[in-house]
Design an enzyme around this catalytic site. Structure first.
Site, mmCIF file in Angstrom:
data_model
loop_
_atom_site.group_PDB
_atom_site.id
_atom_site.type_symbol
_atom_site.label_atom_id
_atom_site.label_comp_id
_atom_site.label_asym_id
_atom_site.label_seq_id
_atom_site.Cartn_x
_atom_site.Cartn_y
_atom_site.Cartn_z
ATOM 1 C CE LYS A 193 -2.021 3.051 1.877
ATOM 2 N NZ LYS A 193 -1.802 4.453 1.464
ATOM 3 C CD GLU A 269 12.205 0.032 10.428
ATOM 4 O OE1 GLU A 269 12.918 0.942 10.890
ATOM 5 O OE2 GLU A 269 12.437 -1.164 10.584
ATOM 6 C CB CYS A 304 12.911 8.403 8.944
ATOM 7 S SG CYS A 304 14.151 7.459 8.038
ATOM 8 C CD GLU A 404 9.523 12.593 11.774
ATOM 9 O OE1 GLU A 404 8.363 12.164 11.922
ATOM 10 O OE2 GLU A 404 10.421 11.947 11.228
HETATM 11 P P1 NAD Z 1 2.072 8.431 7.632
HETATM 12 O O1 NAD Z 1 2.193 7.701 8.895
HETATM 13 O O2 NAD Z 1 1.095 9.535 7.505
HETATM 14 O O3 NAD Z 1 1.713 7.423 6.442
HETATM 15 C C1 NAD Z 1 2.484 6.266 6.192
HETATM 16 C C2 NAD Z 1 1.615 5.257 5.470
HETATM 17 O O4 NAD Z 1 0.553 4.878 6.342
HETATM 18 C C3 NAD Z 1 0.966 5.780 4.198
HETATM 19 O O5 NAD Z 1 0.924 4.754 3.236
HETATM 20 C C4 NAD Z 1 -0.443 6.122 4.649
HETATM 21 O O6 NAD Z 1 -1.394 6.037 3.614
HETATM 22 C C5 NAD Z 1 -0.681 5.042 5.677
HETATM 23 N N1 NAD Z 1 -1.701 5.397 6.675
HETATM 24 C C6 NAD Z 1 -2.012 6.620 7.160
HETATM 25 N N2 NAD Z 1 -3.021 6.524 8.060
HETATM 26 C C7 NAD Z 1 -3.336 5.215 8.141
HETATM 27 C C8 NAD Z 1 -4.282 4.476 8.891
HETATM 28 N N3 NAD Z 1 -5.131 5.064 9.735
HETATM 29 N N4 NAD Z 1 -4.329 3.132 8.732
HETATM 30 C C9 NAD Z 1 -3.485 2.521 7.888
HETATM 31 N N5 NAD Z 1 -2.577 3.155 7.127
HETATM 32 C C10 NAD Z 1 -2.505 4.499 7.263
HETATM 33 O O7 NAD Z 1 3.545 8.912 7.277
HETATM 34 P P2 NAD Z 1 4.020 9.765 6.021
HETATM 35 O O8 NAD Z 1 3.628 11.174 6.253
HETATM 36 O O9 NAD Z 1 3.616 9.102 4.742
HETATM 37 O O10 NAD Z 1 5.603 9.595 6.113
HETATM 38 C C11 NAD Z 1 6.388 10.358 6.936
HETATM 39 C C12 NAD Z 1 6.761 9.612 8.182
HETATM 40 O O11 NAD Z 1 7.446 8.407 7.837
HETATM 41 C C13 NAD Z 1 7.729 10.379 9.053
HETATM 42 O O12 NAD Z 1 7.342 10.291 10.392
HETATM 43 C C14 NAD Z 1 9.049 9.657 8.823
HETATM 44 O O13 NAD Z 1 9.964 9.808 9.859
HETATM 45 C C15 NAD Z 1 8.613 8.255 8.654
HETATM 46 N N6 NAD Z 1 9.647 7.460 7.968
HETATM 47 C C16 NAD Z 1 10.378 6.548 8.734
HETATM 48 C C17 NAD Z 1 11.394 5.793 8.128
HETATM 49 C C18 NAD Z 1 12.220 4.806 8.919
HETATM 50 O O14 NAD Z 1 12.898 4.002 8.302
HETATM 51 N N7 NAD Z 1 12.204 4.844 10.245
HETATM 52 C C19 NAD Z 1 11.658 5.966 6.763
HETATM 53 C C20 NAD Z 1 10.895 6.880 6.033
HETATM 54 C C21 NAD Z 1 9.884 7.624 6.662
#
Ligand code: NAD
Length: 502
Positions: A193, A269, A304, A404
């Site tokens: 997804k 992650e 991240c 963040e």
């Molecule tokens: P997000 O949590 O908003 O979304 C991540 C994914 O989850 C997306 O595919 C989104 O559609 C899905 N999602 C959102 N709400 C959901 C729900 N209620 N149920 C199921 N799925 C849902 O994050 P983002 O804004 O896309 O990405 C940024 C974040 O990702 C930052 O916090 C960043 O630090 C983190 N990140 C972490 C790593 C790591 O390796 N630790 C790497 C890249 C990004």
């Protein structure tokens, strides 16, 4: 022609000719949502709609999971000889390279990163990881344990079944590759997804897996928004695991969804607030400055492990700040992501731009001093741009040091000594990564021992390869991407006890 030789006009011409895969990819075919619903994928550099993408929900998730389960049970991938899986994965990596221009454009147009970052960072980072896991397919061993004389006890390591992978928008291709490579290498089926802000590369990725010889149904993609498609996947009772990368807030929801459904495994992650510590005994200040600048402004700060808290020992603080400003101005001028000279694109969406600007406002109001940037760059009002920004005089209690931001905002703090720096660094809910610059080898190792972070850099920042366990301490998550440990996270053990008698 080599991609590094393309001009902005070359990239623009290629972008104009680009075809988008906008459907879900289920059972080896692109399909629309049953309801016909779509959502818009928008180019954050200019606000234009790139494509209308299928908007999936419980119905499409159910179809994709059923397809994955059928494939898994048939054994067409899960019981394939490991070396045959290796061949497919290696061909898959080769096909991604052969389509590098397309992938570069898809992610760049979709989420705003400079197209050359895709060529130099994301695509090699993806294919190297896939090849690394291809090489591991027959290296994961079970065990025979030393046990009672009349028994033979062995431990098998088996794939989980159907794995749901939910990924963010900051490295759309690379985050998908980091997760699906180990999941597929050990024989699972996958439902991917992608984030709704960056849906466009996932379809091409799944199509190429089939072109590489991957059986239909083993890698499926369901497009859609998080609260619909993502939630349906995480709540599905026939999904054995969710591999999640994203925010802390949604990572916690994944654990709740697992508890509300079938207790599926969850690895997360999540975000970070990475400290970069520069001590006065470090003798190459320019080098530390260069890494610090890249560490917070690379990928627009949407990383991240973005090195967003920069802790500088008092004796070198002022000199560091002066050089930081010069280096940032020289290295990061926001511009058109399709211009190969551009090193910083827009934020992923207008909403993210507003979020970052709000944090900048909070930083000012809470008493930090703006040392650089702080607004929208001149002449770029049509896109979601934010200037590379730096605050001085930051206290670790301030919002900009605690939350963040996920944008190009550096918080610089003056510290008295290394011990104080480590104490401040650890005073955070996050613990993804940390770095220190020092010539004192004992201090460096004490730092590595004492810092609460899953990834530690000494005298560098953001170095690594596929062997490196990537994941956090504390609320930065509980999983580990890349590395052999990731493989085990997509398997389960089975204990087999044979009574020998006699
Ligand atoms: P997000 O949590 O908003 O979304 C991540 C994914 O989850 C997306 O595919 C989104 O559609 C899905 N999602 C959102 N709400 C959901 C729900 N209620 N149920 C199921 N799925 C849902 O994050 P983002 O804004 O896309 O990405 C940024 C974040 O990702 C930052 O916090 C960043 O630090 C983190 N990140 C972490 C790593 C790591 O390796 N630790 C790497 C890249 C990004």
């Amino acid at each position: 022609m080599d991609a590094s030789a393309y001009s902005r006009d070359d990239w623009r011409a290629k972008a104009a000719a680009l075809k988008f895969h906008t459907g879900h990819f289920i059972d080896g075919e692109f399909v629309a949502s049953k309801s016909g619903a779509t959502f818009a994928s928008i180019n954050p550099a200019n606000g234009e709609v790139l494509a209308e993408v299928a908007r999936g929900g419980a119905e499409e998730v159910a179809r994709a999971v059923a397809s994955g389960r059928r494939a898994f049970k048939s054994g067409v991938w899960s019981r394939l000889e490991p070396r045959a899986r290796l061949d497919v994965l290696n061909r898959f990596a080769g096909l991604i390279e052969a389509h590098a221009d397309e992938f570069a454009l898809l992610d760049s147009l979709d989420m705003g990163k400079p197209v050359m970052d895709m060529i130099n960072i994301d695509i090699p980072g993806s294919t190297r990881t896939i090849r690394y896991f291809a090489e591991t397919v027959d290296k994961l061993e079970g065990a025979v344990t030393a046990t009672a004389f009349d028994a033979l006890h062995y431990i098998l390591r088996q794939p989980l079944g159907v794995v749901g992978l939910i990924v963010p928008w900051n490295y759309p291709l690379m985050m998908a590759a980091w997760k699906l490579a180990p999941a597929l290498a050990v024989g699972n089926s996958v439902v991917l997804k992608p984030a709704e802000q960056s849906p466009l590369s996932a379809g091409l990725l799944a199509r190429l897996f089939v072109e590489a010889g991957g059986p239909p149904g083993v890698l499926n993609v369901v497009q859609g928004v998080g609260e619909e498609a993502g939630k349906a996947l995480a709540l599905h009772n026939d999904v054995d695991k969710i591999g999640f990368t994203g925010s802390v807030e949604v990572g916690k929801l994944m654990m709740i969804y697992a508890g509300q459904s079938n207790m599926k495994r969850v690895t997360t992650e999540c975000g970070g607030k990475t400290p970069q510590i520069i001590l006065a005994d470090w003798d190459d200040l320019d080098m530390a400055v260069t890494y610090a600048v890249n560490g917070i402004f690379g990928n627009q700060g949407e990383v991240c492990n973005a090195g967003s808290r920069i802790l500088v020992e008092a004796a070198i603080h002022d000199e560091f700040v002066e050089r930081f400003k010069l280096k940032a101005a020289e290295s990061f001028t926001p511009g058109d992501p399709l211009d190969p000279r551009t090193t910083m694109g827009p934020m992923v969406t207008m909403g993210q731009q507003q979020r970052v600007l709000k944090y900048i406002d909070i930083g000012r109001k809470e008493g930090a001093t703006l040392g650089l940037g702080g607004g929208v760059p001149a002449g770029l009002n049509q896109g979601a741009y934010v200037e590379p920004t730096m605050f001085l005089g930051v206290d670790n209690a301030m919002t900009i040091a605690r939350e963040e931001i996920f944008g190009p905002v550096a918080a610089i703090m003056k510290v008295d000594n290394a011990d104080q720096a480590v104490e401040i660094a650890n005073d955070s809910i996050f613990g993804l990564a940390a770095s220190i610059w020092t010539r004192d080898i004992s201090r460096a190792h004490r730092f590595a021992r004492d810092i609460e972070a899953g990834v530690v850099w000494i005298n560098c920042f953001d170095h690594g390869d596929a062997t490196q366990p990537w994941g956090g301490y504390k609320q930065s998550g509980n999983g580990r991407d890349k590395c052999l440990e990731a493989l085990t996270q997509y398997t389960q053990t089975k204990s087999v006890w044979l009574h020998l008698g006699g």
